[in-house]
Motif scaffolding. Structure first.
Motif, PDB file in Angstrom:
ATOM      1  N   ASN A 170       4.453 -11.512   3.272  1.00 38.47           N
ATOM      2  CA  ASN A 170       4.489 -10.819   4.559  1.00 38.47           C
ATOM      3  C   ASN A 170       3.901  -9.420   4.352  1.00 38.47           C
ATOM      4  O   ASN A 170       4.497  -8.585   3.690  1.00 38.47           O
ATOM      5  CB  ASN A 170       5.940 -10.728   5.051  1.00 38.47           C
ATOM      6  CG  ASN A 170       6.051 -10.084   6.427  1.00 38.47           C
ATOM      7  OD1 ASN A 170       5.064  -9.580   6.978  1.00 38.47           O
ATOM      8  ND2 ASN A 170       7.266 -10.074   6.970  1.00 38.47           N
ATOM      9  N   SER A 172       2.834  -6.150   6.237  1.00 40.24           N
ATOM     10  CA  SER A 172       3.030  -5.492   7.536  1.00 40.24           C
ATOM     11  C   SER A 172       2.228  -4.206   7.592  1.00 40.24           C
ATOM     12  O   SER A 172       2.254  -3.422   6.647  1.00 40.24           O
ATOM     13  CB  SER A 172       4.502  -5.156   7.742  1.00 40.24           C
ATOM     14  OG  SER A 172       5.285  -6.310   7.584  1.00 40.24           O
ATOM     15  N   ARG A 174       1.920  -0.834   9.830  1.00 37.86           N
ATOM     16  CA  ARG A 174       2.562  -0.031  10.874  1.00 37.86           C
ATOM     17  C   ARG A 174       1.885   1.325  10.890  1.00 37.86           C
ATOM     18  O   ARG A 174       1.971   2.063   9.906  1.00 37.86           O
ATOM     19  CB  ARG A 174       4.056   0.167  10.565  1.00 37.86           C
ATOM     20  CG  ARG A 174       4.873  -1.109  10.511  1.00 37.86           C
ATOM     21  CD  ARG A 174       5.128  -1.674  11.896  1.00 37.86           C
ATOM     22  NE  ARG A 174       5.977  -2.851  11.819  1.00 37.86           N
ATOM     23  CZ  ARG A 174       5.533  -4.093  11.621  1.00 37.86           C
ATOM     24  NH1 ARG A 174       4.253  -4.327  11.440  1.00 37.86           N
ATOM     25  NH2 ARG A 174       6.371  -5.103  11.590  1.00 37.86           N
ATOM     26  N   ASP A 233       1.653  -7.988  11.547  1.00 34.31           N
ATOM     27  CA  ASP A 233       2.207  -8.668  10.369  1.00 34.31           C
ATOM     28  C   ASP A 233       1.271  -9.804   9.996  1.00 34.31           C
ATOM     29  O   ASP A 233       0.828 -10.547  10.866  1.00 34.31           O
ATOM     30  CB  ASP A 233       3.581  -9.292  10.655  1.00 34.31           C
ATOM     31  CG  ASP A 233       4.632  -8.243  10.961  1.00 34.31           C
ATOM     32  OD1 ASP A 233       4.516  -7.131  10.435  1.00 34.31           O
ATOM     33  OD2 ASP A 233       5.559  -8.561  11.723  1.00 34.31           O
ATOM     34  N   LEU A 235       1.291 -13.111   7.716  1.00 29.33           N
ATOM     35  CA  LEU A 235       2.126 -13.981   6.896  1.00 29.33           C
ATOM     36  C   LEU A 235       1.208 -14.965   6.192  1.00 29.33           C
ATOM     37  O   LEU A 235       0.363 -15.583   6.837  1.00 29.33           O
ATOM     38  CB  LEU A 235       3.137 -14.742   7.751  1.00 29.33           C
ATOM     39  CG  LEU A 235       4.055 -13.887   8.623  1.00 29.33           C
ATOM     40  CD1 LEU A 235       5.053 -14.767   9.356  1.00 29.33           C
ATOM     41  CD2 LEU A 235       4.795 -12.861   7.787  1.00 29.33           C
TER      42      LEU A 235
END
Ligand SMILES: *[C@@H]1O[C@H](CO)[C@@H](O)[C@H](O)[C@H]1NC(C)=O
Length: 295
Positions: A170, A172, A174, A233, A235
């Motif tokens: 995962n 991510s 931000r 995100d 995955l």
């Protein structure tokens, strides 16, 4: 192994540093006070020594000794360009792998990287992997990778060499509110797939603001994605087999532009109207003479 690696991009006129690495190698017989045997002694020095060593080279010297002996390194002269964490130039020594090989058990080895210190060694793993409790083996650890820089690169482990099996990654991204993320995949893009079924083996799922916008596999890289979001995100799931080369993307972020401010009537004046307004920009509204600004 002893390897010396100077910085790759050093400018021609940069200060040169003299390396004098003279390295007599002495050998002791384990458990005995036998004098150093003839021939078990050597010197290793940087190229051109005692002149400054050249730029952009990497050299590894392998020292091997018979079982039951161990290696002692003594540096007589040492002068390398200093840098934080030895980022530019460095000499490193790597493990003697077969200490005390008389024991029955196979010698302890590091799965990835091995670091010597006087009297022992320890193991470490390449980025993206975690050292396991046995102190030697490395397992992929990518379940909560966080990227907060305004731009950067993200890739599958080992890219562009085949990614490991059984991954649950995962990644991510931000960035600050008011910014929007753009994703651009690079070549090669290769994730195991099947002609009839959509991504049955390995897949890359992309979530924008928590919403799934696609599952990708195969050899066709996704088009550039303008997410209109500051939160993405990725995955990446893989099964137990396959040897595809994986993926790499470059992400960038950009401050969002706002709609042009408009007046509701002809009596309002917007001061210094700009051609473009970005997130956090301000404007001031006033009134024509004789009028009053309403709430
Ligand atoms: C991936 O990580 C993000 C950030 O920590 C989290 O919000 C999201 O739920 C995670 N997704 C999965 C499937 O675990």
């Amino acid at each position: 192994d002893i390897s010396l690696r100077p910085r790759m991009d050093r400018e021609e006129n940069a200060q040169r540093w003299l390396l004098h690495l003279l390295l007599p190698v002495l050998f002791y017989r384990v458990g005995g006070a036998i004098p150093t045997p003839q021939g078990f002694y050597g010197e290793v020095m940087s190229p051109l020594f005692p002149k400054p060593y050249p730029n952009n080279f990497e050299r590894t010297t392998v020292i091997t000794v018979p079982m039951g002996y161990r290696v002692k390194l003594v540096f007589w002269q040492f002068d390398l360009e200093p840098s934080q964490g030895c980022f530019y130039d460095y000499v490193k020594d790597e493990c003697a792998l077969q200490l005390n090989s008389v024991e029955e058990d196979p010698p302890a080895r590091c799965q990835h990287l091995c670091h010597n210190y006087v009297g022992g060694y320890f193991c470490s793993c390449r980025p993206g992997y975690e050292l396991q409790p046995d102190g030697r083996s490395c397992q992929a650890e990518c379940s909560s990778e966080l990227f907060t820089e305004p731009s950067g690169y993200i890739s599958s482990l080992e890219y562009p060499r085949p990614y490991p099996p059984d991954l649950r990654c995962n990644y991510s991204i931000r960035v600050e509110r008011g910014h929007t993320l753009h994703l651009q995949f690079l070549e090669p893009f290769e994730i195991d797939d099947h002609q009839q079924i959509h991504c049955p083996y390995d897949q890359l799922q992309i979530y924008v603001s928590g919403r799934n916008i696609g599952e990708f596999c195969g050899k066709q890289r996704p088009e550039r994605i303008d997410t209109q979001s500051n939160s993405v995100d990725l995955l990446f799931f893989t099964d137990e087999s396959g040897d595809s080369r994986g993926w790499k993307l470059c992400y960038t972020s950009e401050v969002i532009t706002c709609p042009q401010p408009k007046t509701l009537d002809s009596c309002t004046i917007i001061q210094d109207l700009q051609p473009l307004y970005h997130f956090k920009d301000r404007f001031t509204a006033t009134c024509k003479e004789g009028y009053q600004l309403m709430e």
